[in-house]
Design a protein around this motif. Structure first.
Motif, PDB file in Angstrom:
ATOM      1  N   ILE A   1       0.820  -1.061   0.026  1.00  0.00           N
ATOM      2  CA  ILE A   1       0.426  -0.352   0.658  1.00  0.00           C
ATOM      3  C   ILE A   1       1.279   0.787   0.215  1.00  0.00           C
ATOM      4  O   ILE A   1       2.265   1.104   1.006  1.00  0.00           O
ATOM      5  CB  ILE A   1      -0.275  -0.071   1.176  1.00  0.00           C
ATOM      6  N   HIS A   2       1.027   2.128  -0.857  1.00  0.00           N
ATOM      7  CA  HIS A   2       1.213   3.570  -0.748  1.00  0.00           C
ATOM      8  C   HIS A   2       0.649   4.508   0.365  1.00  0.00           C
ATOM      9  O   HIS A   2      -0.604   4.879  -0.382  1.00  0.00           O
ATOM     10  CB  HIS A   2       1.367   3.449  -2.936  1.00  0.00           C
ATOM     11  N   TRP A   3       0.721   5.302   1.303  1.00  0.00           N
ATOM     12  CA  TRP A   3       0.180   5.645   1.569  1.00  0.00           C
ATOM     13  C   TRP A   3       0.892   7.326   1.997  1.00  0.00           C
ATOM     14  O   TRP A   3       2.082   7.144   3.017  1.00  0.00           O
ATOM     15  CB  TRP A   3      -0.183   5.108   2.961  1.00  0.00           C
ATOM     16  N   ALA A   4       0.785   7.951   1.393  1.00  0.00           N
ATOM     17  CA  ALA A   4       2.251   9.043   1.458  1.00  0.00           C
ATOM     18  C   ALA A   4       1.282  10.510   2.031  1.00  0.00           C
ATOM     19  O   ALA A   4      -0.220  10.562   1.978  1.00  0.00           O
ATOM     20  CB  ALA A   4       2.770   9.706   0.159  1.00  0.00           C
ATOM     21  N   ALA A   5       2.003  11.150   2.569  1.00  0.00           N
ATOM     22  CA  ALA A   5       1.089  12.529   2.557  1.00  0.00           C
ATOM     23  C   ALA A   5       1.146  13.079   1.784  1.00  0.00           C
ATOM     24  O   ALA A   5       1.255  13.198   1.072  1.00  0.00           O
ATOM     25  CB  ALA A   5       1.925  13.362   3.294  1.00  0.00           C
ATOM     26  N   SER A   6      -0.909  14.322   2.123  1.00  0.00           N
ATOM     27  CA  SER A   6      -1.086  14.674   0.849  1.00  0.00           C
ATOM     28  C   SER A   6       0.334  16.053  -0.024  1.00  0.00           C
ATOM     29  O   SER A   6       0.959  16.711   1.273  1.00  0.00           O
ATOM     30  CB  SER A   6      -1.904  15.264   1.203  1.00  0.00           C
ATOM     31  N   PRO A   7       0.351  16.329  -1.108  1.00  0.00           N
ATOM     32  CA  PRO A   7       1.464  16.996  -1.728  1.00  0.00           C
ATOM     33  C   PRO A   7       1.489  18.594  -0.793  1.00  0.00           C
ATOM     34  O   PRO A   7       1.895  19.068  -0.906  1.00  0.00           O
ATOM     35  CB  PRO A   7       1.214  17.826  -2.653  1.00  0.00           C
ATOM     36  N   GLN A   8      -0.325  19.871  -0.802  1.00  0.00           N
ATOM     37  CA  GLN A   8       0.161  19.638   0.103  1.00  0.00           C
ATOM     38  C   GLN A   8       0.228  20.702   1.605  1.00  0.00           C
ATOM     39  O   GLN A   8       1.481  20.841   2.273  1.00  0.00           O
ATOM     40  CB  GLN A   8      -1.311  20.530   0.408  1.00  0.00           C
TER      41      GLN A   8
END
Length: 147
Positions: free
Chosen positions: A50-57
């Motif tokens: 699962i790729h779970w990154a923080a939002s770009p903002q």
């Protein structure tokens, strides 16, 4: 001479959180921006990821606040979502939390009822604040108990 580097081409080496699940014959691993599910019977088998990154903002706000400026001190970069908590929630779900680029967040991962199902996905509609459950700073170690 039988050991080898574990990275699965995810561009991270921050594997700090491990949860062994003997009921599902899986090992869950938390890293920067990823949650992995490894087969305990064949650890070399391709993991469920699962790729779970923080939002770009959120990453941009983190960088603007002065984090991530010295990669020699923290080569992974601080402005990511470092998974710091993985706990079994019930027979079908895990509860996971990450630093969220200095804005902790938690959600549930559906892992299916049986190991043979090979179900492994994040439930983004159940995303909630991780404040008080997960550290802000990825350099801090954690311990948890779900009661």
């Amino acid at each position: 001479g039988t050991a080898h580097f574990f990275n699965f081409l995810l561009n991270t080496t921050d594997y700090r959180i491990l949860l062994k699940d003997e009921d599902h014959d899986r090992m869950y691993v938390g890293s920067k921006d990823y949650v992995l599910s490894l087969d305990l019977h064949d650890i070399n088998r391709e993991p469920l990821i699962i790729h779970w990154a923080a939002s770009p903002q959120r990453i941009e706000e983190c960088v603007l606040s002065g984090k991530d400026v010295n990669p020699s001190l923290w080569p992974q970069g601080e402005c990511g979502n470092f998974v710091r908590l993985i706990q079994p929630w019930n027979r079908t779900h895990l509860y996971v939390c990450g630093t969220g680029a200095y804005n902790p967040m938690c959600t549930y991962v559906n892992r299916g009822r049986r190991a043979q199902d090979y179900i492994f996905y994040l439930e983004p509609e159940r995303l909630e604040s991780g404040k008080g459950k997960c550290p802000y700073d990825p350099k801090l170690d954690t311990a948890s108990a779900l009661i």
